[in-house]
Design an enzyme around this catalytic site. Structure first.
Site, PDB file in Angstrom:
ATOM      1  N   LEU A  45       0.782  -1.208   0.180  1.00  0.00           N
ATOM      2  CA  LEU A  45       0.052   0.257  -0.248  1.00  0.00           C
ATOM      3  C   LEU A  45       0.820   1.286   0.052  1.00  0.00           C
ATOM      4  O   LEU A  45       1.911   1.286   0.934  1.00  0.00           O
ATOM      5  CB  LEU A  45      -0.966  -0.003   1.266  1.00  0.00           C
ATOM      6  CG  LEU A  45      -2.222  -0.632   1.168  1.00  0.00           C
ATOM      7  CD1 LEU A  45      -2.915  -0.515   2.638  1.00  0.00           C
ATOM      8  CD2 LEU A  45      -3.052   0.234   0.176  1.00  0.00           C
ATOM      9  N   ASP A  46       0.658   2.153  -0.969  1.00  0.00           N
ATOM     10  CA  ASP A  46       1.675   3.438  -0.801  1.00  0.00           C
ATOM     11  C   ASP A  46       1.583   4.127   0.371  1.00  0.00           C
ATOM     12  O   ASP A  46       0.306   3.926   1.135  1.00  0.00           O
ATOM     13  CB  ASP A  46       0.871   4.276  -1.612  1.00  0.00           C
ATOM     14  CG  ASP A  46       1.188   3.830  -3.324  1.00  0.00           C
ATOM     15  OD1 ASP A  46       2.145   3.223  -3.658  1.00  0.00           O
ATOM     16  OD2 ASP A  46       0.088   4.190  -4.283  1.00  0.00           O
ATOM     17  N   PRO A  47       2.510   4.722   0.940  1.00  0.00           N
ATOM     18  CA  PRO A  47       2.628   5.472   2.197  1.00  0.00           C
ATOM     19  C   PRO A  47       1.240   6.506   2.368  1.00  0.00           C
ATOM     20  O   PRO A  47       0.766   6.572   3.479  1.00  0.00           O
ATOM     21  CB  PRO A  47       3.683   6.440   1.938  1.00  0.00           C
ATOM     22  CG  PRO A  47       4.663   5.492   1.087  1.00  0.00           C
ATOM     23  CD  PRO A  47       3.829   5.067   0.094  1.00  0.00           C
TER      24      PRO A  47
END
Length: 310
Positions: A45-47
């Site tokens: 998951l992207d930051p």
């Protein structure tokens, strides 16, 4: 300083990932709390994103690859009129264009054009590798790398509403789909550009009605291993959609030694969960043309009595 001893922890944690942490940073923070000897996550998951990040500890890491390819659902928000170099709010604005006067029905119709098996170009700032180097590392160095489109499956897009140029929608999709790219491509189709401003992953197959745990809640239980371990799902929770085969003692021993066995009840060809007579998950197995169970991946889990929490 003395090294903190690790524990043999086995199971799946449904983490509600906070914004600002990478998936690996979230994983390592949870491993420290559990003192888990072995752990892995099931797809980045992207930051900027929040929501479900299944973490696999111990023997559960053997099925992380299966969960990586699972169907997923996201709730997203994008801003029309602004394009960024990362396709999301973490990047720098590159182009600003006026937003056309579009009603909700026109926006719904535009979104529906991305449903199905589509060709999608991943973001330049992504964790994909080219010649062993992450794309975001090349992008940060100023390198220009041509990214080839790839096929992804978008099962459904549900319109949730808007607040001026901000649109909200829900996406159910297969593995490898970038919601950032979807927002970018929607903006280009509308002629004004767009970028993703918020993203929350709601569920990952087979965890459709998840009870997620926050990192703050975990850290509040630091050192209370009995309570922490109760938050873990068993390994077979990640295989819940597969049929089960229950074996007797002789069959269990044979399967543990890699020998195919004939299950007591006939199963359709394909993968299944194989259980020992004492209830332990023995293997991810496969029924082949000979109608026998063959081991795909074996598990070495403690007996139920040994693993029970006091």
């Amino acid at each position: 300083m003395a090294r903190i001893p690790k524990r043999p922890v086995h199971g799946i944690l449904l983490l509600d990932k906070p914004r600002g942490l990478s998936s690996n940073e979230a994983l390592q923070a949870c491993r420290r709390v559990f003192r888990a000897a072995k752990g892995g996550h099931t797809g980045s998951l992207d930051p900027m994103a929040t929501g479900m990040l299944p973490l696999c500890f111990g023997e559960a890491t053997k099925i992380a690859g299966l969960l990586l390819g699972s169907c997923k659902a996201y709730e997203a928000e994008c801003l029309l009129g602004v394009t960024t170099n990362t396709d999301d709010a973490e990047g720098e604005a590159t182009v600003m264009r006026p937003v056309p006067d579009l009603d909700d029905e026109a926006l719904r119709e535009a979104l529906q054009q991305f449903v199905g098996h589509i060709e999608q170009v991943p973001p330049a700032h992504s964790a994909l590798k080219r010649d062993g180097v992450r794309m975001y590392e090349r992008a940060r160095r100023g390198e220009t790398v041509e990214i080839q489109p790839r096929g992804v499956d978008v099962h459904a897009i549900d319109w949730l509403g808007r607040d001026g140029p901000r649109l909200r929608f829900r996406v159910t999709c297969g593995s490898g789909t970038y919601i950032r790219s979807l927002a970018r491509d929607l903006g280009e189709k509308l002629g004004c550009g767009a970028h993703l401003t918020a993203l929350r992953r709601q569920w990952v197959d087979p965890f459709h009605e998840p009870v997620m745990v926050t990192l703050d809640a975990l850290q509040a239980l630091s050192g209370r291993f009995n309570q922490l371990d109760r938050l873990l799902l068993p390994v077979d929770a990640g295989l819940a959609e597969l049929p089960a085969a229950c074996l007797d003692e002789a069959q269990s021993v044979a399967l543990q030694h890699g020998q195919p066995v004939q299950p007591a009840s006939e199963l359709a060809p394909g993968r299944c969960r194989a259980y020992a007579a004492d209830g332990r998950l023995l293997a991810l197995a496969e029924v082949r043309g000979d109608r026998r169970l063959h081991v795909v991946r074996g598990f070495h889990l403690p007996t139920p009595a040994a693993s029970a929490n006091p």
